[in-house]
Design a protein around this motif. Structure first.
Motif, PDB file in Angstrom:
ATOM      1  N   GLU A  10       0.869  -1.177   0.000  1.00 34.62           N
ATOM      2  CA  GLU A  10       0.000   0.000   0.000  1.00 34.62           C
ATOM      3  C   GLU A  10       0.903   1.223   0.000  1.00 34.62           C
ATOM      4  O   GLU A  10       1.864   1.295   0.756  1.00 34.62           O
ATOM      5  CB  GLU A  10      -0.897   0.010   1.236  1.00 34.62           C
ATOM      6  N   MET A  12       1.183   5.444   0.149  1.00 35.02           N
ATOM      7  CA  MET A  12       0.608   6.756   0.400  1.00 35.02           C
ATOM      8  C   MET A  12       1.536   7.774  -0.256  1.00 35.02           C
ATOM      9  O   MET A  12       2.728   7.838   0.055  1.00 35.02           O
ATOM     10  CB  MET A  12       0.483   7.055   1.886  1.00 35.02           C
ATOM     11  N   PRO A  50      -6.770   5.078  -3.607  1.00 34.83           N
ATOM     12  CA  PRO A  50      -5.844   4.243  -2.836  1.00 34.83           C
ATOM     13  C   PRO A  50      -4.805   3.654  -3.803  1.00 34.83           C
ATOM     14  O   PRO A  50      -5.154   3.206  -4.888  1.00 34.83           O
ATOM     15  CB  PRO A  50      -6.733   3.142  -2.266  1.00 34.83           C
ATOM     16  N   SER A  52      -2.110   0.906  -4.619  1.00 39.02           N
ATOM     17  CA  SER A  52      -1.696  -0.439  -4.237  1.00 39.02           C
ATOM     18  C   SER A  52      -1.076  -1.105  -5.453  1.00 39.02           C
ATOM     19  O   SER A  52      -1.640  -1.051  -6.546  1.00 39.02           O
ATOM     20  CB  SER A  52      -2.908  -1.230  -3.740  1.00 39.02           C
ATOM     21  N   GLN A  96       3.261  -1.043   4.171  1.00 37.32           N
ATOM     22  CA  GLN A  96       2.733   0.253   3.788  1.00 37.32           C
ATOM     23  C   GLN A  96       3.915   1.200   3.676  1.00 37.32           C
ATOM     24  O   GLN A  96       4.764   1.232   4.562  1.00 37.32           O
ATOM     25  CB  GLN A  96       1.745   0.768   4.822  1.00 37.32           C
TER      26      GLN A  96
END
Length: 120
Positions: A10, A12, A50, A52, A96
């Protein structure tokens, strides 16, 4: 995108000040921390989605390029001041990560800025 058998990470994305958050982001897996040659896999996405992508064995370096929406095609193909990112370490396991984008410096090796423009 990437190898469907691999676990995802993931991501950000953090954009620098002055960059609109209405942009498209290209994320790509490279075998080295410099974007030399084609990426092993990658994904084009909107900034507010999001993010991913699946791990890519043999290409553990995550690099990114952001293009603000609404810019003309010339700016997308040859931006005066590209917005780029590189994760500081190779990624080999699910996790992440935060990818900090910044304005490119003169000594940076350019990413293929045409990728986001060609997807439109």
């Amino acid at each position: 995108m990437g190898n469907a058998d691999q676990p995802p990470i993931e991501v950000m994305a953090v954009l620098p000040g002055g960059v609109r958050d209405t942009c498209r982001i290209w994320l790509g897996w490279y075998p080295s921390p410099a974007p030399i040659g084609l990426p092993a896999a990658g994904q084009l996405c909107e900034f507010d989605q999001p993010l991913s992508l699946r791990l890519q064995p043999g290409a553990p370096w995550l690099l990114g390029f952001a293009v603000e929406d609404g810019d003309d095609h010339l700016h997308q193909l040859a931006p005066r001041w590209p917005v780029v990112a590189r994760h500081p370490a190779p990624i080999a396991r699910p996790q992440q990560v935060t990818l900090h984008f910044r304005r490119a410096q003169m000594h940076d090796i350019p990413l293929l800025s045409a990728l986001p423009a060609l997807a439109k």
